[in-house]
Write a protein that holds these residues in place. Structure first.
Motif, short mmCIF file in Angstrom:
data_model
loop_
_atom_site.label_atom_id
_atom_site.label_comp_id
_atom_site.label_asym_id
_atom_site.label_seq_id
_atom_site.Cartn_x
_atom_site.Cartn_y
_atom_site.Cartn_z
N MET A 105 0.83 -1.21 0.00
CA MET A 105 0.00 0.00 0.00
C MET A 105 0.86 1.26 0.00
O MET A 105 0.44 2.32 -0.45
CB MET A 105 -0.91 0.00 1.23
CG MET A 105 -1.90 -1.15 1.28
SD MET A 105 -2.87 -1.12 2.81
CE MET A 105 -3.80 -2.66 2.66
N PHE A 106 2.09 1.13 0.52
CA PHE A 106 3.00 2.26 0.60
C PHE A 106 4.12 2.19 -0.45
O PHE A 106 4.64 3.21 -0.87
CB PHE A 106 3.62 2.35 2.00
CG PHE A 106 2.60 2.41 3.10
CD1 PHE A 106 2.05 3.63 3.48
CD2 PHE A 106 2.18 1.27 3.75
CE1 PHE A 106 1.10 3.71 4.49
CE2 PHE A 106 1.23 1.32 4.77
CZ PHE A 106 0.69 2.54 5.13
N GLN A 107 4.48 0.96 -0.83
CA GLN A 107 5.56 0.74 -1.79
C GLN A 107 5.06 -0.20 -2.88
O GLN A 107 5.27 -1.41 -2.82
CB GLN A 107 6.78 0.13 -1.06
CG GLN A 107 7.91 -0.36 -1.96
CD GLN A 107 8.62 0.73 -2.69
OE1 GLN A 107 8.10 1.29 -3.63
NE2 GLN A 107 9.83 1.05 -2.24
N PRO A 108 4.37 0.32 -3.88
CA PRO A 108 3.87 -0.54 -4.97
C PRO A 108 5.04 -1.28 -5.64
O PRO A 108 6.10 -0.71 -5.87
CB PRO A 108 3.22 0.46 -5.94
CG PRO A 108 2.87 1.64 -5.08
CD PRO A 108 3.97 1.72 -4.06
N GLY A 109 4.82 -2.54 -5.93
CA GLY A 109 5.87 -3.33 -6.56
C GLY A 109 6.85 -3.93 -5.58
O GLY A 109 7.89 -4.46 -5.98
N GLU A 110 6.54 -3.87 -4.28
CA GLU A 110 7.46 -4.44 -3.29
C GLU A 110 7.54 -5.96 -3.46
O GLU A 110 6.69 -6.57 -4.12
CB GLU A 110 7.01 -4.05 -1.89
CG GLU A 110 5.71 -4.68 -1.44
CD GLU A 110 5.94 -6.01 -0.76
OE1 GLU A 110 6.83 -6.09 0.06
OE2 GLU A 110 5.21 -6.97 -1.07
N ALA A 111 8.56 -6.59 -2.83
CA ALA A 111 8.88 -7.98 -3.14
C ALA A 111 8.32 -9.01 -2.17
O ALA A 111 8.26 -10.20 -2.50
CB ALA A 111 10.41 -8.14 -3.20
N LEU A 112 7.93 -8.62 -0.97
CA LEU A 112 7.62 -9.61 0.06
C LEU A 112 6.44 -10.50 -0.29
O LEU A 112 6.48 -11.72 -0.08
CB LEU A 112 7.37 -8.90 1.40
CG LEU A 112 8.54 -8.08 1.95
CD1 LEU A 112 8.16 -7.45 3.29
CD2 LEU A 112 9.80 -8.92 2.10
N ALA A 113 5.35 -9.91 -0.80
CA ALA A 113 4.19 -10.72 -1.16
C ALA A 113 4.54 -11.70 -2.28
O ALA A 113 4.11 -12.86 -2.26
CB ALA A 113 3.04 -9.81 -1.59
N LEU A 114 5.34 -11.24 -3.24
CA LEU A 114 5.78 -12.13 -4.31
C LEU A 114 6.65 -13.25 -3.77
O LEU A 114 6.51 -14.42 -4.19
CB LEU A 114 6.56 -11.33 -5.36
CG LEU A 114 7.16 -12.13 -6.52
CD1 LEU A 114 6.06 -12.85 -7.30
CD2 LEU A 114 7.96 -11.22 -7.44
#
Length: 345
Positions: A105-114
């Motif tokens: 929500m704050f950093q679009p494209g972040e890696a953790l969910a992926l």
């Protein structure tokens, strides 16, 4: 001897995590705040070129690789203790996905969910032969690298980390010096060739860093080729970086000099999230006086690194792990682990 090797392995991985964190932020901040397009023949223009030659895709690849090694270590230790490693790991990646979902929500494209999704896909590979995992990983890296698909590269890079864990490379670094030297030299030569090839498509002027498919504009086609080649050679450059750092860490003086990286890496999850929080705070302050330039993002990142490294070193003097690492572990094991170092007996 085994205990010493294990500790050395852990330290090396922490250095590598800290090193990966150093580079990741320089690209994350670009995607987060979209700085002004640099003017031609300026420091900002030179810095943009540097980023897309030596940073973009390089440190993300290292982080993905380390996630795979972390999966192997977690599963192996859990099963060795008689725990159900699969259930524990499922809890672990569900928690990671939740953290990543909020972070996005704050950093679009972040890696953790992926990474959490890739972790779920990785579970069946734990029981496969290390040789098979290595072949699948290298084939995937070759294919998706050739296609220039950074997103699809993530899973084979993580699988490569699992395979390296299965080969127990980091437990045996002391006895593999010749092999590490050979590997590093080969990766450096391949990286140099790849970077030389990428430079042939270096845009003549600053560009918007997005791959634009189907556009017939010659300049945008060149930008597209330049960025795609950068993704293609990313794993090679990453491997060269890893090899060089491992070799440097064989020297005691270098270990001491780079010790702050080890503390930074031990709190990788906390610091990864904290980087985003500090970027958002810093950009709020900078944007009050106008837009932000590429070089200003560089200075912001340096300041953030200094703050977080100092905080990590201070925190780990009194606590066993970072606050987010503690929370992650608590959810994984469904119990509160000791945090204060004084609890050690």
């Amino acid at each position: 001897m085994e205990k010493t090797q294990l500790q050395h392995r852990i330290d090396t991985l922490d250095y590598l995590r800290g090193f990966a964190l150093l580079g990741i932020i320089f690209m994350n901040i670009i995607g987060l705040i979209s700085p002004d397009l640099p003017a031609v023949n300026t420091m900002d223009a030179a810095y943009q070129r540097f980023l897309y030659l030596f940073v973009e895709g390089r440190f993300y690849s290292i982080f993905s690789f380390l996630f795979g090694i972390g999966f192997y270590i977690f599963m192996t230790r859990a099963l060795a203790k008689g725990n159900n490693g699969y259930i524990l790991f499922l809890r672990r990646i569900v928690a990671l996905f939740a953290i990543g979902f909020i972070h996005q929500m704050f950093q679009p494209g972040e890696a953790l969910a992926l990474y959490a999704i890739c972790g779920l896909l990785l579970i069946p590979f734990y029981k496969l032969s290390k040789h098979i995992n290595l072949l699948i990983a290298l084939a995937g890296i070759s294919l998706f690298g050739y296609l220039g698909d950074k997103l699809l590269l993530t899973f084979p890079l993580i699988l490569l980390g699992l395979a390296v864990g299965q080969y127990r490379i980091f437990e045996r670094l002391a006895s593999l010096q010749k092999q590490v030297w050979g590997f590093t030299i080969i990766m450096m030569l391949l990286s140099a060739a790849g970077l030389w090839y990428q430079v042939q498509y270096l845009p003549s002027e600053p560009f918007i860093p997005y791959v634009i498919a189907g556009d017939l504009d010659p300049f945008l086609i060149q930008v597209n080729q330049f960025l795609t080649i950068g993704i293609m050679i990313g794993p090679l450059v990453s491997a060269a970086f890893v090899g060089m750092l491992i070799l440097l860490l064989q020297m005691k003086a270098v270990q001491t000099l780079l010790a702050p990286l080890k503390y930074y890496g031990r709190m990788a999850l906390t610091n990864y999230l904290s980087q985003t929080a500090l970027i958002l705070l810093a950009t709020q302050w900078f944007q009050q006086s106008g837009t932000i330039t590429y070089m200003e993002t560089f200075y912001i990142c340096l300041a953030i690194h200094f703050i977080l490294i100092m905080l990590s070193m201070a925190w780990l003097r009194f606590f066993k792990m970072g606050p987010m690492e503690w929370l992650w572990r608590a959810v994984t094991y469904m119990q509160l682990p000791p945090l204060l170092k004084k609890n050690d007996k």
